[in-house]
Motif scaffolding. Structure first.
Motif, short mmCIF file in Angstrom:
data_model
loop_
_atom_site.label_atom_id
_atom_site.label_comp_id
_atom_site.label_asym_id
_atom_site.label_seq_id
_atom_site.Cartn_x
_atom_site.Cartn_y
_atom_site.Cartn_z
N GLU A 80 1.10 -1.84 -0.08
CA GLU A 80 0.53 -0.24 0.18
C GLU A 80 1.04 1.29 -0.19
O GLU A 80 1.04 2.21 -0.07
CB GLU A 80 -1.21 0.19 1.08
N MET A 81 2.13 1.31 0.74
CA MET A 81 2.79 2.48 0.66
C MET A 81 3.29 2.42 -0.49
O MET A 81 3.26 3.69 -0.73
CB MET A 81 4.24 2.62 2.09
N LEU A 82 4.05 2.04 -0.93
CA LEU A 82 4.63 1.62 -2.64
C LEU A 82 3.43 2.55 -3.33
O LEU A 82 4.28 2.90 -4.22
CB LEU A 82 4.99 0.43 -2.88
N HIS A 83 2.17 1.39 -3.59
CA HIS A 83 1.39 2.30 -3.86
C HIS A 83 0.61 4.04 -3.69
O HIS A 83 0.77 4.70 -4.89
CB HIS A 83 -0.04 1.70 -4.16
N ASP A 84 1.22 4.61 -2.72
CA ASP A 84 1.02 5.82 -2.18
C ASP A 84 2.29 6.50 -3.02
O ASP A 84 1.65 7.77 -3.62
CB ASP A 84 0.79 5.77 -1.05
N ILE A 85 3.63 6.34 -2.72
CA ILE A 85 4.05 6.64 -3.32
C ILE A 85 4.75 6.94 -4.50
O ILE A 85 4.60 7.76 -5.68
CB ILE A 85 5.90 6.09 -2.58
N ASP A 87 1.78 6.57 -6.79
CA ASP A 87 0.88 7.71 -6.97
C ASP A 87 1.17 8.79 -7.23
O ASP A 87 0.86 10.25 -7.94
CB ASP A 87 -0.95 8.03 -5.75
N LEU A 88 1.51 9.66 -6.18
CA LEU A 88 1.69 10.93 -5.20
C LEU A 88 3.49 11.46 -6.00
O LEU A 88 3.59 12.18 -7.48
CB LEU A 88 3.46 10.86 -4.18
N LEU A 89 4.39 10.45 -7.12
CA LEU A 89 5.67 10.50 -7.84
C LEU A 89 4.84 10.87 -9.01
O LEU A 89 5.39 11.70 -9.55
CB LEU A 89 6.59 9.53 -7.75
N ASP A 90 3.64 10.08 -9.65
CA ASP A 90 3.15 10.59 -10.61
C ASP A 90 2.62 11.62 -11.06
O ASP A 90 2.31 12.11 -11.84
CB ASP A 90 1.92 9.20 -11.07
#
Length: 105
Positions: A80-85, A87-90
């Motif tokens: 989940e954390m990888l997904h959040d990061i 999304d943020l970078l995207d």
């Protein structure tokens, strides 16, 4: 399915140290408390946060409380954390692209 709040769990250096301790194996509450220069009730509060977020599990054997990592829940939180990061970078990359394209006009 419950999704742990990995940011809450990792947001404190004491909780991060507890997780690192448990990485090497199960620990009793007494062993965990002995590793810190804070009171037993303060350590217990940190353990409660980790338990609430289901990052660790607790087993009671007689008068001992034994803690261990919940590797499945930790893996779920990590994903989940990888997904959040991501999304943020995207979002940041799209913003940069938009900015650059507007500057080319």
């Amino acid at each position: 399915m419950y999704m742990p709040d990995i940011y809450r769990a990792l947001g404190d250096p004491t909780r991060r140290k507890i997780l690192l301790m448990l990485k090497s194996g199960d620990k009793t509450q007494k062993e965990i408390v002995a590793a810190f220069n804070i009171s037993q009730p303060a350590v217990k509060k940190h353990l409660k946060v980790l338990l609430d977020e289901q990052i660790i599990k607790e087993q009671i054997h007689g008068k001992y409380r034994i803690y261990h990592l919940d590797l499945h829940m930790l893996q779920t939180a990590y994903q989940e954390m990888l997904h959040d990061i991501g999304d943020l970078l995207d979002h940041k990359l799209h913003s940069l692209k938009d900015y650059m394209e507007k500057g080319e006009d």
